[in-house]
Design an enzyme around this catalytic site. Structure first.
Site, PDB file in Angstrom:
ATOM      1  CG  ASP A 285     -11.327  -0.101  -7.321  1.00  0.00           C
ATOM      2  OD1 ASP A 285     -10.804  -0.869  -8.146  1.00  0.00           O
ATOM      3  OD2 ASP A 285     -11.710   1.042  -7.620  1.00  0.00           O
TER       4      ASP A 285
ATOM      5  N   GLY B 138      -7.664   7.220  -6.917  1.00  0.00           N
ATOM      6  CA  GLY B 138      -7.435   5.916  -6.302  1.00  0.00           C
ATOM      7  C   GLY B 138      -7.180   5.964  -4.820  1.00  0.00           C
TER       8      GLY B 138
END
Length: 417
Positions: free
Chosen positions: A307, A326
C-alpha cells in the site's frame, strides 16, 4: 542481454524439482535458457555472483500509489518504478490517486506509456466513477480495452449502493474487477485513528471497526444479488476477515487484501504522535492484527500489499490531526513479511495475485520469460531514512529492524539492481 546467475537458491514451492535447490541459471535475450547444477559462463555473458543469492518469480504488488501526474514532488512514475525494482518488484498495480484522476481511456494510455521501457510492468487501475466523485460510472469498458486491470476510486468509498450494484452488473459482461473501499463515512465521521482505548487516552477522534464492517457486509449482499467480480482492498478488522470468509464459503466472487503495516503495527504505536503511522485504514488493535495474520495464513485474505503511498514532508511534518494519510512500503515489504511469516510463505505471498487481474502467470522453468527477483533472505538491517530511494520518506518502518533484502530484479530483458 545474456546473464548467468551463479549458485542461486530457487524459492518456488510450485516446482518441487527446483524448490530450495541451488542452481546456475542462464538467461538469454530475456528468457530462461538453462537451469542446471553447473553452467560454464558462455562468451558475451554477464556472470552474477552475490552473497547468499536466492531467486524467485518476480514479486507482485496489488496496491501502489505514485504522484504523477499532479503530485510529482511525492513520486514520479520513473522514480516509483526504480524504487520498486530495487525492492524486488517486477509487477505493480497502480492506484488512481493522481490529479487529474485516470477516468478515461486516454488517461490509462498515458500511464502505460509513462512506464514503458522502465523494466517494471505497471498495470493501472481506472476510476470507477467520473472524477472519483461517486456520482456516475466512468467509461469502464473503454478503460479496460486501454489496459486498466480494475476500477477503483482510490480510498473513496462508494456511498451509493445502487451505483455499486450497477457497476457489478455492467462489468460482469467483460470480466471487469470492481473495487469497493471498506469504509462507511457516516459511521467514521471525523475520526482519524482506530476508536478504542488508545484514541481515548490520546484525545484523538476514533473510527470504529463498525465503519469497515458495515460497508463490507453491504457490499457482499450487493455482490450476492448482482453477480460480478468484487475486490475489497486493505481490510483491517477481525470481523472484516470473518465476513469475507463467510462470503467465500457461499461461493461469491470476492477477493481482498491487507496492507503490510496493518499486519505489523497496532494502534499502541501512536503514543508518540508520529504521523508516519497515520494511515487509512487506521492501525487497529493487537487482536485485529492477529486475526489479519491468521486470515493471510488461512488464505481468506488473498493478497498482502505494501500500500505504498508517498506523501511529501510538508503534508506529514505537521500536527497529527492535520497530516495526510499514508506510508511508503515497497522498500520494507520483504524484510517485514520475512520476519512475520518466514521465507517460503513470504515468497508465496509476494508472487501470488496476478490471476485476479487477468495477468500472465509466471513460471520458473526453461523456455519461460525471465521475470526474476534476486534477494538475500538472511540479511538483517535497520531501515534508515537516508537509504530510501523513494522521493518521499514517510515510512512507518524507519528505524525498525528488518530481515531480508532484495538485490533487484531481472525483467523485460533488463537487470535492475
Amino acid at each position: 542481454m545474456n546473464i548467468l546467475l551463479k549458485s542461486a537458491i530457487i524459492v518456488d514451492s510450485s516446482n518441487k524439482a527446483l524448490h530450495l535447490k541451488k542452481r546456475d541459471i542462464l538467461i538469454k535475450d530475456g528468457s530462461i535458457i538453462s537451469i542446471a547444477s553447473k553452467i560454464d559462463t558462455p562468451a558475451n555473458t554477464k556472470e552474477i555472483k552475490l552473497k547468499n543469492l536466492h531467486v524467485s518469480i518476480g514479486w507482485f504488488d496489488s496496491s501502489v500509489s505514485f504522484g504523477e501526474p499532479g503530485y510529482e514532488e511525492r513520486e514520479t512514475i520513473a522514480n516509483g518504478i526504480a524504487t520498486a525494482a530495487k525492492s524486488g518488484f517486477t509487477d505493480l498495480v497502480l492506484n488512481p490517486s493522481s490529479t487529474p484522476v485516470p477516468d478515461t481511456s486516454s488517461d490509462i494510455v498515458f500511464l502505460k506509456n509513462a512506464a514503458q521501457n522502465k523494466g517494471v510492468n505497471l498495470y493501472p487501475l481506472g476510476c470507477l466513477t467520473n472524477d472519483a466523485k461517486g456520482e456516475s460510472l466512468a467509461e469502464l469498458f473503454d478503460m479496460k480495452n486501454a489496459g486498466a486491470v480494475g476500477f477503483y476510486d482510490a480510498k473513496h468509498p462508494i456511498s451509493n449502493p445502487n451505483l455499486l450494484k450497477i457497476a457489478l452488473q455492467y462489468t460482469e459482461s467483460f470480466e471487469g474487477l470492481v473495487y469497493s473501499y471498506p469504509l462507511d463515512k457516516k459511521i467514521a465521521g471525523k475520526g482519524i485513528v482506530n476508536e478504542g482505548t488508545v484514541s481515548t487516552k490520546l484525545g484523538l477522534k476514533g473510527i470504529p471497526a463498525l465503519a469497515e464492517e458495515l460497508q463490507i457486509a453491504r457490499d457482499l449482499f450487493i455482490l450476492e444479488y448482482a453477480g460480478g467480480k468484487l475486490h475489497i482492498p486493505t481490510i483491517s478488522t477481525a470481523n472484516g476477515v470473518k465476513l469475507i470468509a463467510d462470503a467465500k464459503k457461499k461461493g461469491l466472487n470476492v477477493s481482498c487484501s491487507v496492507a503490510i503495516h496493518n499486519l505489523i503495527f497496532d494502534d499502541t504505536v501512536l503514543h508518540d504522535f508520529d504521523s508516519n503511522y497515520k494511515v487509512m485504514p487506521p492501525l487497529r488493535t493487537n487482536k485485529d492484527c492477529k486475526a489479519l495474520v491468521k486470515g493471510v495464513k488461512d488464505g481468506i485474505i488473498d493478497f498482502v500489499t505494501s500500500d505504498h503511498t508517498p506523501i511529501n514532508i510538508e503534508n506529514k511534518k505537521v500536527e497529527f490531526d492535520n497530516a495526510d494519510y499514508g506510508t511508503t512500503g515497497l522498500e520494507s515489504a520483504f524484510g517485514s513479511l520475512n520476519l512475520l511469516f518466514g521465507l517460503e510463505k513470504t515468497i508465496e505471498l509476494l508472487t501470488k495475485g496476478r490471476e485476479r487481474y487477468g495477468l500472465e502467470t509466471l513460471k520458473f522453468k526453461e523456455g519461460e520469460k525471465a521475470f526474476i527477483t534476486l534477494f538475500n533472505p538472511e540479511e538483517t538491517f535497520i531501515f534508515k531514512r537516508e537509504e530510501s530511494v523513494s522521493t518521499s520518506k514517510n515510512s512507518a518502518f524507519i528505524g525498525k529492524e528488518l530481515k531480508g533484502k532484495a538485490y533487484g530484479i531481472i525483467a523485460n530483458n533488463e537487470v535492475l539492481f
